[in-house]
Design an enzyme around this catalytic site. Structure first.
Site, PDB file in Angstrom:
ATOM      1  N   ASP A  65      13.951  -2.988  -5.074  1.00 16.76           N
ATOM      2  CA  ASP A  65      14.284  -3.961  -4.029  1.00 16.76           C
ATOM      3  C   ASP A  65      14.964  -5.144  -4.719  1.00 16.76           C
ATOM      4  OD1 ASP A  65      12.833  -2.823  -1.527  1.00 16.76           O
ATOM      5  OD2 ASP A  65      11.383  -2.647  -3.147  1.00 16.76           O
TER       6      ASP A  65
ATOM      7  N   LEU B 113       0.540   3.626  -2.102  1.00 16.79           N
ATOM      8  CA  LEU B 113       0.974   3.493  -3.498  1.00 16.79           C
ATOM      9  C   LEU B 113       1.487   4.814  -4.080  1.00 16.79           C
ATOM     10  CD1 LEU B 113      -1.839   1.166  -4.915  1.00 16.79           C
ATOM     11  CD2 LEU B 113       0.315   0.549  -3.797  1.00 16.79           C
ATOM     12  N   HIS B 114       2.588   4.702  -4.812  1.00 20.63           N
ATOM     13  CA  HIS B 114       3.144   5.853  -5.531  1.00 20.63           C
ATOM     14  C   HIS B 114       3.382   5.431  -6.986  1.00 20.63           C
ATOM     15  CE1 HIS B 114       6.907   3.715  -5.106  1.00 20.63           C
ATOM     16  NE2 HIS B 114       6.804   3.750  -3.801  1.00 20.63           N
TER      17      HIS B 114
ATOM     18  N   GLY C 227       5.883   4.434  -8.531  1.00 20.87           N
ATOM     19  CA  GLY C 227       6.659   3.202  -8.701  1.00 20.87           C
ATOM     20  C   GLY C 227       5.735   1.992  -8.751  1.00 20.87           C
ATOM     21  N   HIS C 228       4.844   1.919  -7.754  1.00 16.28           N
ATOM     22  CA  HIS C 228       3.879   0.804  -7.725  1.00 16.28           C
ATOM     23  C   HIS C 228       2.997   0.835  -8.980  1.00 16.28           C
ATOM     24  CE1 HIS C 228       4.326   1.646  -3.248  1.00 16.28           C
ATOM     25  NE2 HIS C 228       4.687   0.385  -3.329  1.00 16.28           N
TER      26      HIS C 228
ATOM     27  N   GLY D 230       0.820  -1.217   0.000  1.00 19.84           N
ATOM     28  CA  GLY D 230       0.000   0.000   0.000  1.00 19.84           C
ATOM     29  C   GLY D 230       0.849   1.260   0.000  1.00 19.84           C
TER      30      GLY D 230
ATOM     31  N   SER E 167       9.586   6.357  -3.061  1.00 19.18           N
ATOM     32  CA  SER E 167       9.365   5.456  -1.934  1.00 19.18           C
ATOM     33  C   SER E 167       8.355   6.097  -1.001  1.00 19.18           C
ATOM     34  CB  SER E 167      10.688   5.241  -1.190  1.00 19.18           C
ATOM     35  OG  SER E 167      10.441   4.691   0.079  1.00 19.18           O
ATOM     36  N   SER E 168       7.524   5.261  -0.371  1.00 23.33           N
ATOM     37  CA  SER E 168       6.554   5.829   0.575  1.00 23.33           C
ATOM     38  C   SER E 168       7.294   6.495   1.739  1.00 23.33           C
ATOM     39  CB  SER E 168       5.595   4.760   1.075  1.00 23.33           C
ATOM     40  OG  SER E 168       6.245   3.539   1.194  1.00 23.33           O
TER      41      SER E 168
END
Ligand code: AMP
Length: 278
Positions: A150, A32-33, A35-36, A30, A185-186
């Site tokens: 990652d 979400l940005h 990237g996701h 979750g 990144s969150s």
């Protein structure tokens, strides 16, 4: 967009699809940005049905306060996924996936878990692999999509799929960055404006290595360590030059695209990771 809270409902719905339909799976925690969202877009391009999971997996957190502080933005996340026309969102509870008191399974991924996140976040990859294995067994997707951000996780998930003797294809998706180069990144949202600016040092160092590959690895490593020493706000946790396949440290470059440089560093107490493949 269909939203399921239990594996039972999700699996029942998945029965309505034929074997020919390609199922893409995008696991997330979750917050979400872009990237996701770029990963969801890739799954949409490559598959007939895309399932995105939103689940903050407790067994992969080696630090309780990190888990407690993990952002929860479910409503906004669902709106973003709806806009992308994601087909299915799976938002399970812990009880849907873990038996009472169940701990992470112990895996053996050989050299892949020795260094970097494996060293500094003990237990993290057992927790991550535990949940990914559960998801793979529930969904059995054609393809599962993971971010190169990652990198160690991506390599371990590829090894997990092999150990499971599964046909699931693991697809790595390039890192999406801010214009400044900072990897999305969150955790970036926890940084002050000035720290966000300073945080660009991480990618600047990675790019410096890319642009100076004629230099020896120990020379580049020393240069990067000095950059971080000169910045009093940063605390460098590791800078590792590794072979992409084994994730073991290297002192000499291997073939093109077989080398990775991975960094973890703290700024304002926020842990940032990034990497580059060369
Ligand atoms: P997380 O929600 O942090 O577990 O991340 C879910 C997926 O998004 C993982 O496969 C991450 O590697 C990926 N991801 C996180 N940040 C980025 C990024 N900036 N660009 C591309 N993928 C990312």
């Amino acid at each position: 967009m269909h939203i399921f809270k239990t594996k039972k409902e999700l699996q029942k719905f998945l029965l309505s699809f034929t074997k020919e339909e390609k199922v893409g799976f995008v696991p997330t925690m979750g917050a979400l940005h872009e990237g996701h969202l770029s990963i969801v877009e890739q799954s949409k391009k490559q598959c007939d049905i895309t399932i995105c999971s939103i689940f903050v997996n407790p067994t992969q957190f080696n630090n309780a306060s990190d888990l407690d502080n993990y952002p929860n933005t479910l409503k906004a996340d669902l709106e973003k996924l709806e806009q992308l026309a994601c087909d299915i969102v799976y938002t399970p509870t812990i009880a849907d996936l873990y038996k009472n008191g169940e701990k992470a399974k112990e895996f053996d991924f050989g050299t892949l878990t020795i260094g970097m996140e494996g060293e500094f976040r003990p237990g993290h990859f057992n927790g991550m692999a535990t949940i990914v294995e559960k998801f793979f067994n529930i969904i059995n997707p054609t393809k599962a999509f993971f971010g190169q951000k990652d990198l160690q996780q991506l390599q371990i998930v590829k090894a997990l799929a092999k150990q499971m003797e599964s046909d699931i294809q693991i697809i790595g998706i390039p890192t999406i960055r801010e214009e400044s180069g900072l990897a999305k990144s969150s955790r970036n949202e926890l940084l002050s404006t000035s720290a966000k600016q300073e945080a660009t040092l991480v990618y600047k160092c990675l790019k410096y290595c890319k642009n100076n590959q004629e230099l020896a690895i120990p020379t580049l490593e020393k240069y990067i360590q000095e950059q971080f020493k000169n910045n009093t706000h940063f605390k460098l946790e590791y800078i590792d030059f590794v072979s992409l396949n084994t994730l073991l440290p290297i002192t000499k470059w291997e073939a093109k695209n077989q080398n990775a440089i991975c960094i973890a560093a703290y700024i304002e107490g926020v842990r940032l990771i990034d990497n580059i493949i060369l």
